[in-house]
Design an enzyme around this catalytic site. Sequence first.
Site: not given
Length: 372
Positions: A138-140
């Site tokens: 998951i890209k944050i």
Amino acid sequence: MTDRLKALADAGVSIWLDDLSRERIETGNLADLVATSSVTGVTTNPTIFQGAISNGERYDAQVAELVAADKDVDEVIFALTTTDVRNACDILAPVAAATKDDGRVSIEVEPTLANDTEATIASAKALWAAVDRPNALIKIPATLEGLPAITEAIGSGISVNVTLIFSTERYLQVMDAYLAGLEQAKAAGLDLSTIRSVASFFVSRVDTEIDARLEKIGSDEALALRGKAAVANARIAYAAYESVFSSDRWQALASVGANKQRPLWASTGVKNPAYPDTLYVTDLVVADTVNTMPEKTLEAFADHGEVTGDEVTGKGEEAREVFGALEAVGIDLDDVFRVLEVEGVDKFKASWIELVETVQGQMGSAQEKAES
């Protein structure tokens, strides 16, 4: 498998494709790239999905189903993108099983949430649950508000790709957030060996911004520094990575199964045609890193890229000299990195708006067909 890409992989660089579409998935193109081009991962962003959804009919059936189920545009985007990422994860599952850290597919939290910690956490958890694959990331974004979200996600057992890192100062904060998350996960009794993370350090945009400032200064000394800042910045960042992941704090986590947060060189497509189109690959070769490439860069390296050995380890001091020279001619590096982060978030937000507009158009078409 091309010899040049294999040489890059043999040097310890994981090659991830910075692109995804349903067409790549359904035609077997992604599987072919894995089989023949040493591709071991995929990254996505709103721009990539906007292009994929606007340029093909392979989403039409799912859009029609979602419209019939009375889903709103956000729900439709969520369903379309998580479906693609889930299917890509399945294609790359054998790579994940055969390697320690590869076979990963990244999907980004909604960019409009970049400055909202709690909403970012909620989005990350929803995406992780919906994709429901252990090889997802998951890209944050590495905004100040994103840092505690990184810690919370990691602490909950969610694997994370931290994106939009431009400065070593922020990178150090990202690594701290990762270690804090691992410590939380350990305290919660989670298996640390199942948690993965990469830190996406952006490259080409640094040269784009600094080169423009150097040209505005216009002196011989300034112009001689064009094209040197981005690689120097990444090399300084790598030295920081080596320091953090040799610390006692890290060793305590490694001893119970934690994985390093690998550096990922992002934005490696060369934007200045005066520079070699494989610059940000060849000059950043170092083992146990990731280079995520748009297909154009992947093809360029397959055709004429060169692996000249480790171009990063031990070059931190030389890179710091470049930064000293940049400051000496009047470059405000702190301002550069502030501008790049703000612009980076704004660009992703703009891409998200385009994605929303594209999907709204697809939904309108589906509604018209249903009523006709």
